[in-house]
Scaffold this motif. Sequence first.
Motif, PDB file in Angstrom:
ATOM      1  N   PRO A   1      58.875   3.538  21.424  1.00 13.13           N
ATOM      2  CA  PRO A   1      58.906   3.952  22.824  1.00 13.13           C
ATOM      3  C   PRO A   1      58.628   2.793  23.778  1.00 13.13           C
ATOM      4  O   PRO A   1      59.211   2.707  24.854  1.00 13.13           O
ATOM      5  CB  PRO A   1      57.789   4.989  22.919  1.00 13.13           C
ATOM      6  CG  PRO A   1      57.474   5.385  21.546  1.00 13.13           C
ATOM      7  CD  PRO A   1      57.895   4.280  20.632  1.00 13.13           C
ATOM      8  N   LYS A   2      57.745   1.907  23.361  1.00  6.96           N
ATOM      9  CA  LYS A   2      57.377   0.805  24.244  1.00  6.96           C
ATOM     10  C   LYS A   2      58.578  -0.098  24.530  1.00  6.96           C
ATOM     11  O   LYS A   2      58.851  -0.461  25.665  1.00  6.96           O
ATOM     12  CB  LYS A   2      56.253   0.004  23.571  1.00  6.96           C
ATOM     13  CG  LYS A   2      55.558  -0.933  24.506  1.00  6.96           C
ATOM     14  CD  LYS A   2      54.321  -1.493  23.846  1.00  6.96           C
ATOM     15  CE  LYS A   2      53.708  -2.552  24.748  1.00  6.96           C
ATOM     16  NZ  LYS A   2      52.467  -3.067  24.207  1.00  6.96           N
TER      17      LYS A   2
ATOM     18  N   MET B   1      51.910   1.150  34.579  1.00  5.97           N
ATOM     19  CA  MET B   1      50.709   0.320  34.467  1.00  5.97           C
ATOM     20  C   MET B   1      50.555  -0.216  33.048  1.00  5.97           C
ATOM     21  O   MET B   1      50.294  -1.399  32.834  1.00  5.97           O
ATOM     22  CB  MET B   1      49.481   1.156  34.837  1.00  5.97           C
ATOM     23  CG  MET B   1      48.170   0.414  34.694  1.00  5.97           C
ATOM     24  SD  MET B   1      46.750   1.521  34.761  1.00  5.97           S
ATOM     25  CE  MET B   1      46.730   1.956  36.466  1.00  5.97           C
ATOM     26  N   GLN B   2      50.776   0.651  32.079  1.00  4.76           N
ATOM     27  CA  GLN B   2      50.549   0.242  30.700  1.00  4.76           C
ATOM     28  C   GLN B   2      51.633  -0.703  30.189  1.00  4.76           C
ATOM     29  O   GLN B   2      51.343  -1.625  29.441  1.00  4.76           O
ATOM     30  CB  GLN B   2      50.461   1.470  29.785  1.00  4.76           C
ATOM     31  CG  GLN B   2      49.250   2.338  30.057  1.00  4.76           C
ATOM     32  CD  GLN B   2      47.947   1.598  29.884  1.00  4.76           C
ATOM     33  OE1 GLN B   2      47.818   0.695  29.073  1.00  4.76           O
ATOM     34  NE2 GLN B   2      46.956   1.934  30.691  1.00  4.76           N
ATOM     35  N   ILE B   3      52.872  -0.457  30.579  1.00  9.33           N
ATOM     36  CA  ILE B   3      53.947  -1.232  29.985  1.00  9.33           C
ATOM     37  C   ILE B   3      54.312  -2.424  30.849  1.00  9.33           C
ATOM     38  O   ILE B   3      54.602  -3.509  30.353  1.00  9.33           O
ATOM     39  CB  ILE B   3      55.193  -0.344  29.772  1.00  9.33           C
ATOM     40  CG1 ILE B   3      54.828   0.874  28.943  1.00  9.33           C
ATOM     41  CG2 ILE B   3      56.315  -1.124  29.097  1.00  9.33           C
ATOM     42  CD1 ILE B   3      54.346   0.571  27.554  1.00  9.33           C
TER      43      ILE B   3
ATOM     44  N   LYS C   1      42.350  -1.355  37.291  1.00 10.37           N
ATOM     45  CA  LYS C   1      43.387  -0.635  38.035  1.00 10.37           C
ATOM     46  C   LYS C   1      43.210  -0.840  39.535  1.00 10.37           C
ATOM     47  O   LYS C   1      42.090  -0.946  40.034  1.00 10.37           O
ATOM     48  CB  LYS C   1      43.408   0.847  37.660  1.00 10.37           C
ATOM     49  CG  LYS C   1      42.261   1.666  38.162  1.00 10.37           C
ATOM     50  CD  LYS C   1      42.461   3.139  37.795  1.00 10.37           C
ATOM     51  CE  LYS C   1      41.316   3.955  38.350  1.00 10.37           C
ATOM     52  NZ  LYS C   1      41.275   5.324  37.897  1.00 10.37           N
TER      53      LYS C   1
ATOM     54  N   ILE D   1      61.024   1.453  26.917  1.00 16.42           N
ATOM     55  CA  ILE D   1      60.622   1.407  28.319  1.00 16.42           C
ATOM     56  C   ILE D   1      60.779  -0.023  28.861  1.00 16.42           C
ATOM     57  O   ILE D   1      61.248  -0.231  29.975  1.00 16.42           O
ATOM     58  CB  ILE D   1      59.174   1.906  28.486  1.00 16.42           C
ATOM     59  CG1 ILE D   1      59.086   3.370  28.073  1.00 16.42           C
ATOM     60  CG2 ILE D   1      58.716   1.754  29.918  1.00 16.42           C
ATOM     61  CD1 ILE D   1      57.690   3.886  27.876  1.00 16.42           C
TER      62      ILE D   1
ATOM     63  N   ARG E   1      57.296   9.509  37.931  1.00 19.94           N
ATOM     64  CA  ARG E   1      56.768   8.571  36.933  1.00 19.94           C
ATOM     65  C   ARG E   1      57.907   7.738  36.356  1.00 19.94           C
ATOM     66  O   ARG E   1      57.798   6.527  36.191  1.00 19.94           O
ATOM     67  CB  ARG E   1      56.065   9.343  35.817  1.00 19.94           C
ATOM     68  CG  ARG E   1      55.475   8.459  34.756  1.00 19.94           C
ATOM     69  CD  ARG E   1      54.544   9.245  33.860  1.00 19.94           C
ATOM     70  NE  ARG E   1      55.238  10.280  33.126  1.00 19.94           N
ATOM     71  CZ  ARG E   1      55.798  10.076  31.925  1.00 19.94           C
ATOM     72  NH1 ARG E   1      55.713   8.912  31.347  1.00 19.94           N
ATOM     73  NH2 ARG E   1      56.425  11.054  31.325  1.00 19.94           N
TER      74      ARG E   1
ATOM     75  N   MET F   1      50.956   5.795  35.406  1.00 20.32           N
ATOM     76  CA  MET F   1      50.426   5.502  34.067  1.00 20.32           C
ATOM     77  C   MET F   1      51.345   4.612  33.218  1.00 20.32           C
ATOM     78  O   MET F   1      50.952   3.547  32.755  1.00 20.32           O
ATOM     79  CB  MET F   1      50.149   6.822  33.344  1.00 20.32           C
ATOM     80  CG  MET F   1      49.568   6.667  31.964  1.00 20.32           C
ATOM     81  SD  MET F   1      47.947   5.924  31.967  1.00 20.32           S
ATOM     82  CE  MET F   1      46.905   7.290  32.457  1.00 20.32           C
ATOM     83  N   THR F   2      52.572   5.067  33.029  1.00 21.11           N
ATOM     84  CA  THR F   2      53.457   4.336  32.131  1.00 21.11           C
ATOM     85  C   THR F   2      53.729   2.936  32.649  1.00 21.11           C
ATOM     86  O   THR F   2      53.687   1.955  31.911  1.00 21.11           O
ATOM     87  CB  THR F   2      54.777   5.104  31.968  1.00 21.11           C
ATOM     88  OG1 THR F   2      54.471   6.459  31.727  1.00 21.11           O
ATOM     89  CG2 THR F   2      55.583   4.564  30.823  1.00 21.11           C
TER      90      THR F   2
ATOM     91  N   LEU G   1      47.751  -3.286  38.797  1.00 23.55           N
ATOM     92  CA  LEU G   1      46.517  -3.813  38.230  1.00 23.55           C
ATOM     93  C   LEU G   1      46.045  -4.990  39.077  1.00 23.55           C
ATOM     94  O   LEU G   1      46.840  -5.728  39.639  1.00 23.55           O
ATOM     95  CB  LEU G   1      46.754  -4.281  36.782  1.00 23.55           C
ATOM     96  CG  LEU G   1      47.029  -3.195  35.743  1.00 23.55           C
ATOM     97  CD1 LEU G   1      47.496  -3.810  34.447  1.00 23.55           C
ATOM     98  CD2 LEU G   1      45.806  -2.339  35.512  1.00 23.55           C
TER      99      LEU G   1
ATOM    100  N   ASP H   1      52.447  -3.655  33.457  1.00 30.12           N
ATOM    101  CA  ASP H   1      51.300  -4.307  34.096  1.00 30.12           C
ATOM    102  C   ASP H   1      51.345  -4.244  35.611  1.00 30.12           C
ATOM    103  O   ASP H   1      50.842  -5.135  36.292  1.00 30.12           O
ATOM    104  CB  ASP H   1      51.188  -5.769  33.640  1.00 30.12           C
ATOM    105  CG  ASP H   1      50.381  -5.860  32.349  1.00 30.12           C
ATOM    106  OD1 ASP H   1      49.858  -4.818  31.919  1.00 30.12           O
ATOM    107  OD2 ASP H   1      50.275  -6.958  31.787  1.00 30.12           O
TER     108      ASP H   1
ATOM    109  N   LYS I   1      41.735  -6.839  33.416  1.00 31.14           N
ATOM    110  CA  LYS I   1      42.751  -6.120  34.193  1.00 31.14           C
ATOM    111  C   LYS I   1      42.190  -4.784  34.637  1.00 31.14           C
ATOM    112  O   LYS I   1      41.979  -3.894  33.826  1.00 31.14           O
ATOM    113  CB  LYS I   1      44.002  -5.911  33.340  1.00 31.14           C
ATOM    114  CG  LYS I   1      44.812  -7.166  33.135  1.00 31.14           C
ATOM    115  CD  LYS I   1      45.989  -6.873  32.243  1.00 31.14           C
ATOM    116  CE  LYS I   1      46.711  -8.141  31.853  1.00 31.14           C
ATOM    117  NZ  LYS I   1      47.521  -7.918  30.644  1.00 31.14           N
TER     118      LYS I   1
END
Lengths: 532, 347
Positions: free
Chosen positions: A344-345, A379-381, A395, A348, A437, A376-377, A386, A383, A393
């Motif tokens: 999945p990563k 931010m995580q993938i 939020k 994306i 999202r 969320m997504t 942040l 960056d 890092k």
Amino acid sequence: MQTKHVLEMKNIEKDYYGNKVLKGINLSVKAGEIHALVGENGAGKSTLMNIIFGMPVIHSTGGFNGEVLFDEKPVAVKSPKDAMDLGIGMVHQEFMLLPGFTITENIKLNREITKQNALSRIFGPSLKTLDVNEMRKDAQKALDTIGMGVDDWVPIAGLPVGYMQFVEIAREIDKKNIKLLVFDEPTAVLTESEADKLLDSMKKLAAKGIGILFITHRLDEVLAVADSITVMRDGENVGSISPEEATVEKIAQMMVGRKIERLIVKEAEKNKSEEILLSIKDLKVNMPGEKVKGIDLDIKKGEILGIGGLAGQGKIGIANGIMGLHETTGEVYKNGVKLELNNPKRAIINKLAFVSEDRRGVGLLLDTSIEMNIVMTSMQIQDKFLNTVLSFKMKDDKGIRGWADKMVKELDIRCVGPTQYTRRLSGGNQQKVCIARALTLDPDILFVSEPTRGIDIGAKKLVLDLLIKLNKEMGMTIVMTSSELGELRSICDRIAIVYEGKLEGILSPLDSDVDFGLMMAGEYHAHARGAV
Amino acid sequence: MKKLWQNLIDKYGYPKVSITLMLIILCIIAIIQKQDMSGLLKDSMVRMGMNGILVLAMVPCIISGTGLNFGLSLGIICGILAGCISVELNLTGYKAFFTAVFISIPFSVVVGYLYGWLLNRVKGDEMTVGTYLGFSMVSLMSIGWLLMPFKSPEMIWAIGGKGLRTTIALSDRFAKILDNMVAVPLSGHLLPIGTLIFLGFCCTLMWLFLKSKTGVAMTAAGDNPRFAYASGINVNKQRMIGVILSTMLGGIGILVYAQSFGFLQLYQSPLMMPFGAIAAILIGGATAKKAKISHVISGLILFQALLTISLPVINKMMPEGNLSEVIRIIVSNGVILYALTKVGGND
């Protein structure tokens, strides 16, 4: 002599929270008749069955209007047990069998034949001994009736799928008073020869005077066995035809035919290009219930591609597979570059975004704020959102709030504020949060699965309008999977129809109802050949 | 009145409201009995400081989706081991305490990693497996404490000269080191503000962590693993981080507990410690899926104050023999039981 009606339903109406799903259905099944009921997903067939069986869901949502006559007497079926007592049996689509029990035990479950013993004389009937011999005799008789040559003491676990279906049937006909038997898509999981056998045994049962209500998507089966055919669409019966005058084409047209409301006015070939953005080759996805068995498909830049088909045929699996949510094999190229699957990563990072069909299960963090859901997504993938504080890092609350406010405004998400938990939003607004999202990821291709499932009609239109807006104004390529053909035909540029995990064909939304109906039923090529 | 009650329950949850009520009633009785209120306040604060970090240790575990950390005993054992090593090294004062803390961390990380690895294989049953893993490790370490080659005469059995004692006095080492760092006198009692400051510091770190990228990913993984997976978050890794953090805090927590208590307790003592911490955070309003720092603090205040105040009050009401000890066990286990029925929240 006039054959009597086993079941008559007159003017049945049912609504769920103001959403009318049955609009005056009439249906009657004669004794010894095989009555086929066909219709798309969402046509109201299951609701009708739920009414026949007095399922709790009907009564907990306010009951229904209309009259049900069983054996020519009006009845009020309040619970599945009432239905069973009356002599209505059901063969389920998913098997309701206990795998560790033998065939006999399954057939006789809760209707065991018992005999007295010393203990039961003292402590009451619940301690009676099972009369295994009698039970086996009965079970074997039921199995013989449907022509199934298998021993009754074999455990269910390990039986071929087709056999399980027969055990279900045997269980129903073993009930002595059975008068009406409902088959809910019994052939969906069977091979062709098994299906033929099943149809044979249906005929045998009908010959014994049992009324049969046969729900299916396979139109050739309908023609093969049905004595009369009722077609449902959008909660209405569109018509009944006799098998003599029916053809596959005719039924298909009745099933699908409706006024198509094109939301996109045919404008001069807008931003359509022939450039292929995503190319799918021999994609196989092992998604339970929605297996994809080898699909080749090209997605053009700037189009809205619809993926349609009946439930369980694998259309949902395509997007899930490409996004890495289920085990996938095959090749997917984006702009000619091969994508890594099952991750999945990576999907994306490669600028694909997905709005899941399982909104509450996969699409949302229900106990988290709208703003965190949206970012969320990303931010995580990616960056984004942040701040770096002392090389940690952290939020960026301000940035998140700003972006969430913008999204709430642009997509018109009705909420108390961006910190509201998504659990408390209505279905339509939850869907908008999911889309927000996905948009936050700034994708090249947006996969949207069942975007209007479970949301009310007004919100449906808003969601579809939103997709059109994204496509037109931002030139976003959208792949929309939906069970609702009308929806696909109202906004898509092309519609791919999936049948049994394979691509049946690609149609233009303006193609005829017959073509759509045939493709959904997997009959398109057979009939095209026949015509030649 | 009924409406006010309903509003309170909606806002704070049933456990919090009912325990607060009970606490208020106890306080009133204590005042009527003319108990030493400032003494009770001091005792409550000592207990809050002592148990604070153990309760805080529940937070990362709950947030990462592994539920309440019933296996906190694993971290506690790591902390005790580090404390023994610090004594063995013949350190005293702050040096002894902080060395113990630093030594405990690598132990906790390794143990937490193994614990997390196990929990990732038993998804859905983390709490049951954690409980019994904790029990087994406590028993296994009971053998360990006997066999480990510690030499310091302060710690080993006087007779036989081998194996660690069940209780190791820290009076010459780091007893009360945090309590006395900042101690505020109040009518003849010293309030252990130092320990509370240390707790506040740890809470702040945790709060900051939860706002970091990893903290946010952990929250997502705990809230909805399928969402997290679809968002490219490695759910198992986040759970692992949660468990390791929790184990680490367990190790530090027991050292804070020991410095305040004045003794390191070995063998069976870590067995039931997770339960007290779990009860506190549940009463604070957390559930097996949701926890915040505020739950830690309010839970600590309610649970520890309740335990502290109920004892002398009941003692005065029933002065017979050692009945009070029995009552203490009934009250604390009763509260734990009540809290555990609220694991799933109020719905």
